[in-house]
Structures are given as structure tokens and as C-alpha cells.
Design a protein around this motif. Structure first.
Motif, PDB file in Angstrom:
ATOM      1  N   ARG A   1      21.063  66.453  20.938  1.00 24.11           N
ATOM      2  CA  ARG A   1      21.957  66.082  19.843  1.00 24.11           C
ATOM      3  C   ARG A   1      23.408  66.352  20.202  1.00 24.11           C
ATOM      4  O   ARG A   1      24.304  65.642  19.769  1.00 24.11           O
ATOM      5  CB  ARG A   1      21.573  66.838  18.571  1.00 24.11           C
ATOM      6  CG  ARG A   1      20.225  66.394  18.045  1.00 24.11           C
ATOM      7  CD  ARG A   1      19.972  66.886  16.677  1.00 24.11           C
ATOM      8  NE  ARG A   1      20.887  66.189  15.779  1.00 24.11           N
ATOM      9  CZ  ARG A   1      21.173  66.614  14.579  1.00 24.11           C
ATOM     10  NH1 ARG A   1      20.649  67.725  14.135  1.00 24.11           N
ATOM     11  NH2 ARG A   1      21.993  65.952  13.801  1.00 24.11           N
TER      12      ARG A   1
ATOM     13  N   SER B   1      26.881  63.862  23.835  1.00 19.95           N
ATOM     14  CA  SER B   1      27.335  62.608  23.250  1.00 19.95           C
ATOM     15  C   SER B   1      28.587  62.120  23.963  1.00 19.95           C
ATOM     16  O   SER B   1      29.355  62.898  24.517  1.00 19.95           O
ATOM     17  CB  SER B   1      27.622  62.787  21.760  1.00 19.95           C
ATOM     18  OG  SER B   1      28.716  63.657  21.597  1.00 19.95           O
TER      19      SER B   1
ATOM     20  N   ILE C   1      28.113  56.398  18.685  1.00 17.00           N
ATOM     21  CA  ILE C   1      28.077  57.326  17.554  1.00 17.00           C
ATOM     22  C   ILE C   1      27.480  56.633  16.330  1.00 17.00           C
ATOM     23  O   ILE C   1      26.637  57.190  15.631  1.00 17.00           O
ATOM     24  CB  ILE C   1      29.491  57.869  17.249  1.00 17.00           C
ATOM     25  CG1 ILE C   1      29.948  58.765  18.409  1.00 17.00           C
ATOM     26  CG2 ILE C   1      29.510  58.630  15.929  1.00 17.00           C
ATOM     27  CD1 ILE C   1      31.401  59.171  18.336  1.00 17.00           C
ATOM     28  N   GLU C   2      27.905  55.397  16.081  1.00 10.95           N
ATOM     29  CA  GLU C   2      27.355  54.647  14.950  1.00 10.95           C
ATOM     30  C   GLU C   2      25.859  54.398  15.140  1.00 10.95           C
ATOM     31  O   GLU C   2      25.081  54.508  14.195  1.00 10.95           O
ATOM     32  CB  GLU C   2      28.088  53.315  14.793  1.00 10.95           C
ATOM     33  CG  GLU C   2      29.504  53.462  14.297  1.00 10.95           C
ATOM     34  CD  GLU C   2      30.266  52.148  14.291  1.00 10.95           C
ATOM     35  OE1 GLU C   2      29.773  51.151  14.856  1.00 10.95           O
ATOM     36  OE2 GLU C   2      31.355  52.122  13.717  1.00 10.95           O
TER      37      GLU C   2
ATOM     38  N   ARG D   1      23.758  56.188  16.863  1.00  8.03           N
ATOM     39  CA  ARG D   1      23.072  57.471  16.696  1.00  8.03           C
ATOM     40  C   ARG D   1      22.927  57.813  15.207  1.00  8.03           C
ATOM     41  O   ARG D   1      21.897  58.290  14.763  1.00  8.03           O
ATOM     42  CB  ARG D   1      23.833  58.566  17.432  1.00  8.03           C
ATOM     43  CG  ARG D   1      22.948  59.682  17.933  1.00  8.03           C
ATOM     44  CD  ARG D   1      23.684  60.570  18.857  1.00  8.03           C
ATOM     45  NE  ARG D   1      24.736  59.756  19.469  1.00  8.03           N
ATOM     46  CZ  ARG D   1      25.670  60.173  20.264  1.00  8.03           C
ATOM     47  NH1 ARG D   1      25.743  61.387  20.587  1.00  8.03           N
ATOM     48  NH2 ARG D   1      26.581  59.394  20.775  1.00  8.03           N
ATOM     49  N   GLU D   2      23.987  57.557  14.449  1.00  8.98           N
ATOM     50  CA  GLU D   2      23.943  57.812  13.007  1.00  8.98           C
ATOM     51  C   GLU D   2      22.893  56.928  12.343  1.00  8.98           C
ATOM     52  O   GLU D   2      22.114  57.397  11.503  1.00  8.98           O
ATOM     53  CB  GLU D   2      25.307  57.542  12.382  1.00  8.98           C
ATOM     54  CG  GLU D   2      25.327  57.743  10.877  1.00  8.98           C
ATOM     55  CD  GLU D   2      26.646  57.329  10.244  1.00  8.98           C
ATOM     56  OE1 GLU D   2      26.678  57.288   9.003  1.00  8.98           O
ATOM     57  OE2 GLU D   2      27.620  57.045  10.960  1.00  8.98           O
TER      58      GLU D   2
ATOM     59  N   GLU E   1      19.445  58.263  13.158  1.00  6.19           N
ATOM     60  CA  GLU E   1      19.136  59.456  12.359  1.00  6.19           C
ATOM     61  C   GLU E   1      18.775  59.077  10.927  1.00  6.19           C
ATOM     62  O   GLU E   1      17.845  59.634  10.338  1.00  6.19           O
ATOM     63  CB  GLU E   1      20.317  60.435  12.369  1.00  6.19           C
ATOM     64  CG  GLU E   1      20.540  61.118  13.688  1.00  6.19           C
ATOM     65  CD  GLU E   1      19.368  61.976  14.132  1.00  6.19           C
ATOM     66  OE1 GLU E   1      18.782  62.678  13.292  1.00  6.19           O
ATOM     67  OE2 GLU E   1      19.036  61.917  15.330  1.00  6.19           O
ATOM     68  N   ASN E   2      19.514  58.114  10.370  1.00  3.69           N
ATOM     69  CA  ASN E   2      19.215  57.676   9.003  1.00  3.69           C
ATOM     70  C   ASN E   2      17.843  57.019   8.917  1.00  3.69           C
ATOM     71  O   ASN E   2      17.091  57.266   7.969  1.00  3.69           O
ATOM     72  CB  ASN E   2      20.303  56.719   8.491  1.00  3.69           C
ATOM     73  CG  ASN E   2      21.589  57.433   8.154  1.00  3.69           C
ATOM     74  OD1 ASN E   2      21.575  58.601   7.778  1.00  3.69           O
ATOM     75  ND2 ASN E   2      22.708  56.744   8.280  1.00  3.69           N
TER      76      ASN E   2
ATOM     77  N   TYR F   1      24.678  52.711   3.244  1.00  5.84           N
ATOM     78  CA  TYR F   1      25.881  52.095   3.806  1.00  5.84           C
ATOM     79  C   TYR F   1      26.709  51.314   2.798  1.00  5.84           C
ATOM     80  O   TYR F   1      27.809  50.874   3.119  1.00  5.84           O
ATOM     81  CB  TYR F   1      25.514  51.217   5.001  1.00  5.84           C
ATOM     82  CG  TYR F   1      25.092  52.056   6.185  1.00  5.84           C
ATOM     83  CD1 TYR F   1      26.030  52.794   6.888  1.00  5.84           C
ATOM     84  CD2 TYR F   1      23.769  52.146   6.570  1.00  5.84           C
ATOM     85  CE1 TYR F   1      25.663  53.584   7.956  1.00  5.84           C
ATOM     86  CE2 TYR F   1      23.388  52.939   7.645  1.00  5.84           C
ATOM     87  CZ  TYR F   1      24.345  53.644   8.334  1.00  5.84           C
ATOM     88  OH  TYR F   1      23.983  54.435   9.388  1.00  5.84           O
TER      89      TYR F   1
END
Length: 171
Positions: A87, A90, A97-98, A100-101, A104-105, A164
Motif C-alpha cells: 500500500r 506508490s 493513484i485514481e 488504486r482508489e 480499493e472502493n 463518485y
């Protein structure tokens, strides 16, 4: 089943089995050990498997059940240093980053789904199994697998939209 048949029909699936096992166990070493144990079990059962109508389905079902047995014995440790290190590693690339986000979501949403829906979605969308294979692995009818996948995808879409679209709530 002769050694050559075993190599062609069962050992040739070991890469796919590894991916499925790794997704379930979340640990490289444990996954390698599990695949080795699964192959040993299948080797011991080779005479019984010889006439099985769907050998790949039997292999994946065996792997899935073996992983469930392991997970019952020990819950995955998401606080482990290996998990935390992954985690932390990066790049500063905004796209990564987007992504990865989003990942995760989706993981959070999958944890909230009914287990059968989440499993079918992972097998189809992550592991790339066909509906027939998923039906055998999960012991469901193909039509039911399609329904589970449709419901799971719809729920994931609804939840992602909620996450979102926080700037534009519906009135």
C-alpha cells in the motif's frame, strides 16, 4: 490416468489455479504451497479423476475448497508488513493513484455483497472464467451464475455512482 495425461490435463492448469488461490489467500508463499498441496491431492486421486466429465472444473473446485479450508483455519492479516508495504509503495502518477482508489472502493463494495455474488464476479471479471466453469466451481446452474453476476455488477455500479457523484446529489 497416466503421468503424461496428468501433466497435460491437470498440471497445465497450475498457473490459473495459482491466480485463483493467490486472490483468495493474498500471500505469495501460502499460494505456492497451496497449489503444490492441491496438485499432490489431485495426483493421489488421479485414478478417480480419469473418467471425470469436466476435469478443469474439478481441479478449480478442489482448489477453491482447499483455500476455504485454509481460510477457516486462519483469517487473512491485512495488517501484515507485506500488505502495508504494498500500500505504501506508490508512484506520484495521478492516473495510478485514481486507479488504486477505484480498486480499493471496488474491494470494499465486494466485501458488502452477498458472498455468492462477490465470488461469481471475481471468478468472471478477475480470473476470466467462463460461465460453465463458474457454474461447476460454485455448484450453481449457469442461469443462476448469470443472474448473480448481473446483480453483483449492478450493485457495484450503484455503489460506485454513490461514491463518485457526491458532488451532485439527487434532489
Amino acid at each position: 490416468m497416466k503421468t503424461k495425461d496428468f501433466e497435460n490435463k491437470i498440471l497445465s492448469l497450475s498457473d490459473q489455479v495459482y491466480r485463483m488461490v493467490y486472490r483468495m489467500l493474498q500471500n505469495h508463499e501460502s499460494s505456492e504451497d497451496a497449489v503444490q498441496e492441491i496438485m499432490i491431492k489431485l495426483w493421489d486421486k488421479r485414478k478417480k479423476i480419469r473418467n471425470h466429465p469436466n476435469i478443469p472444473g474439478f481441479v478449480f473446485l478442489t482448489a477453491r475448497n482447499y483455500c476455504f479450508d485454509l481460510l477457516k483455519k486462519k483469517k487473512p492479516n491485512f495488517n501484515s508488513s507485506e500488505y502495508q508495504l504494498k500500500r505504501v509503495e506508490s508512484d506520484t502518477n495521478l492516473h495510478q493513484i485514481e486507479w488504486r482508489e477505484l480498486t480499493e472502493n471496488v474491494k470494499k463494495i465486494l466485501k458488502e455483497l452477498p458472498p455468492k455474488q462477490a465470488e461469481v464476479m471475481l471468478l468472471r471479471d478477475l480470473d476470466g472464467f467462463e460461465f460453465k466453469e463458474i457454474a461447476i466451481i460454485t455448484n450453481q446452474k449457469i442461469a443462476h451464475v448469470r443472474v448473480l453476476l448481473s446483480r453483483a455488477r449492478k450493485q457495484v455500479g450503484v455503489q460506485l455512482t454513490k461514491i463518485y457523484n457526491y458532488e451532485y446529489p439527487k434532489i
